[in-house]
Design an enzyme around this catalytic site. Structure first.
Site, mmCIF file in Angstrom:
data_model
loop_
_atom_site.group_PDB
_atom_site.id
_atom_site.type_symbol
_atom_site.label_atom_id
_atom_site.label_comp_id
_atom_site.label_asym_id
_atom_site.label_seq_id
_atom_site.Cartn_x
_atom_site.Cartn_y
_atom_site.Cartn_z
ATOM 1 N N ARG A 53 0.866 -1.138 -0.037
ATOM 2 C CA ARG A 53 0.176 0.051 0.054
ATOM 3 C C ARG A 53 0.790 1.329 0.144
ATOM 4 O O ARG A 53 0.542 2.150 0.584
ATOM 5 C CB ARG A 53 -0.956 -0.049 1.093
ATOM 6 C CG ARG A 53 -2.068 -0.985 1.089
ATOM 7 C CD ARG A 53 -2.820 -1.114 0.021
ATOM 8 N NE ARG A 53 -3.769 -2.150 -0.059
ATOM 9 C CZ ARG A 53 -3.649 -3.550 -0.870
ATOM 10 N NH1 ARG A 53 -2.502 -3.374 -1.751
ATOM 11 N NH2 ARG A 53 -4.333 -4.213 -0.898
ATOM 12 N N SER B 13 -11.410 0.322 2.395
ATOM 13 C CA SER B 13 -10.651 -0.537 3.559
ATOM 14 C C SER B 13 -10.206 0.611 4.482
ATOM 15 O O SER B 13 -9.359 1.185 4.146
ATOM 16 C CB SER B 13 -9.584 -1.406 2.849
ATOM 17 O OG SER B 13 -10.199 -2.521 2.234
ATOM 18 N N GLU C 40 -5.391 2.810 6.626
ATOM 19 C CA GLU C 40 -5.075 2.635 5.245
ATOM 20 C C GLU C 40 -5.869 3.779 4.441
ATOM 21 O O GLU C 40 -5.311 4.474 3.499
ATOM 22 C CB GLU C 40 -5.701 1.357 4.614
ATOM 23 C CG GLU C 40 -5.641 1.211 3.121
ATOM 24 C CD GLU C 40 -5.977 -0.017 2.480
ATOM 25 O OE1 GLU C 40 -6.319 -0.058 1.430
ATOM 26 O OE2 GLU C 40 -5.764 -1.353 3.404
#
Length: 299
Positions: free
Chosen positions: A171, A220, A290
């Site tokens: 990520r 998310s 996130e």
């Protein structure tokens, strides 16, 4: 003596002062931007990066599907790439897509051309620029797995970088300072159109079944810790359905936060911190956000 306002360079794109950002985000919350700039094209963006007043901070937003803008808004310049950055070019073994092109639209273009390997993009609710910047992934694949090169606008000009130069990790990607992705080339391979369509249908069905896709959400909320699933840790900590005002942990997928209608950014962020505290107390694992959180808390 009155202090003069910073002067932006002469841009051809749209510039708005004190522009509302909440309508641009999936959560529908947050304060305004000092300046919201939608550059006309790459040349316009390069001019902004080169000549912007340095006292003004620079923030980039994409589809704003995984973004929380705090209630005090974002000072300085907020850049949103729009029409001039949404072209999609289909090649025999890949796709060249502008940063503003939606991930799902790129997947659809690939499928229509009989190109396989990009089906996972139909399960990511964002744009290509953001997908590169955060190495977005879903359903067993990540952007780094299919990226050939990316073009990035910087204050010093345009750069083309390959996968190794971006130092991709889970990520995240290392972009040049004040660099903004403007387009990327994604690898694909010729495949069976029916099989590609079936895979995309499977991904869309799984997403619809397991995620609150029609809600005001930010995708998310927390990254998956190594070897663990964030949703399972949240569920085990008893946080499924937990609320703060109109902010709620989704009952359907507890790694999603929801704005039930009147939540503020503060409600959502504080609920997220409550979830992190519960998980840490229950499992000893600290969840990392996130969702990208930007802007200021009101005084």
């Amino acid at each position: 003596m009155t202090q003069s306002q910073p002067v932006l360079p002469p841009l051809r794109g749209r510039v708005q002062q004190d522009a509302p950002l909440a309508p641009l985000t999936w959560f529908r919350v947050g304060g305004p931007a000092g300046y919201l700039v939608r550059p006309a094209d790459a040349e316009d963006l390069l001019l902004l990066l080169r000549d912007r007043p340095r006292e003004l901070s620079l923030t980039v937003i994409g589809a704003a599907s995984n973004l929380l803008v705090r209630d005090g808004g974002v000072r300085g310049i907020v850049v949103k790439l729009a029409r001039g950055f949404s072209d999609i070019l289909v090649e025999p073994d890949g796709i060249v897509a502008g940063a503003a092109a939606l991930d799902a639209t790129v997947a659809e273009h690939a499928a229509a051309a009989g190109l396989a390997g990009l089906e996972f993009l139909c399960g990511i609710p964002g744009s290509i620029g953001g997908a590169v910047a955060m190495n977005a992934g879903a359903y067993g694949a990540e952007v780094k797995d299919v990226l050939d090169w990316v073009e990035i606008a910087t204050p010093g000009g345009l750069q083309r970088l390959g996968v190794a130069e971006l130092a991709f990790a889970y990520r995240r990607a290392d972009l040049p300072e004040d660099g903004i992705v403007i387009r990327a080339r994604l690898r694909a391979v010729p495949g069976d159109r029916a099989a590609i369509a079936a895979r995309m249908s499977q991904i869309r069905g799984a997403r619809e079944e397991t995620q609150p896709v029609r809600a005001r959400t930010g995708g998310s909320t927390f990254k998956n810790p190594a070897g663990q699933k964030a949703w399972a840790l949240i569920d085990a900590a008893g946080a499924r359905g937990m609320r703060r005002g109109d902010a709620q942990v989704s009952e359907k997928h507890c790694n999603f936060l929801l704005n039930l209608g009147a939540a503020t950014a503060a409600d959502l962020e504080e609920l997220g911190e409550m979830v992190r505290a519960r998980v840490a107390a229950r499992s000893g694992t600290t969840l990392d956000w996130e969702i990208r959180r930007i802007g200021e808390v009101p005084a």
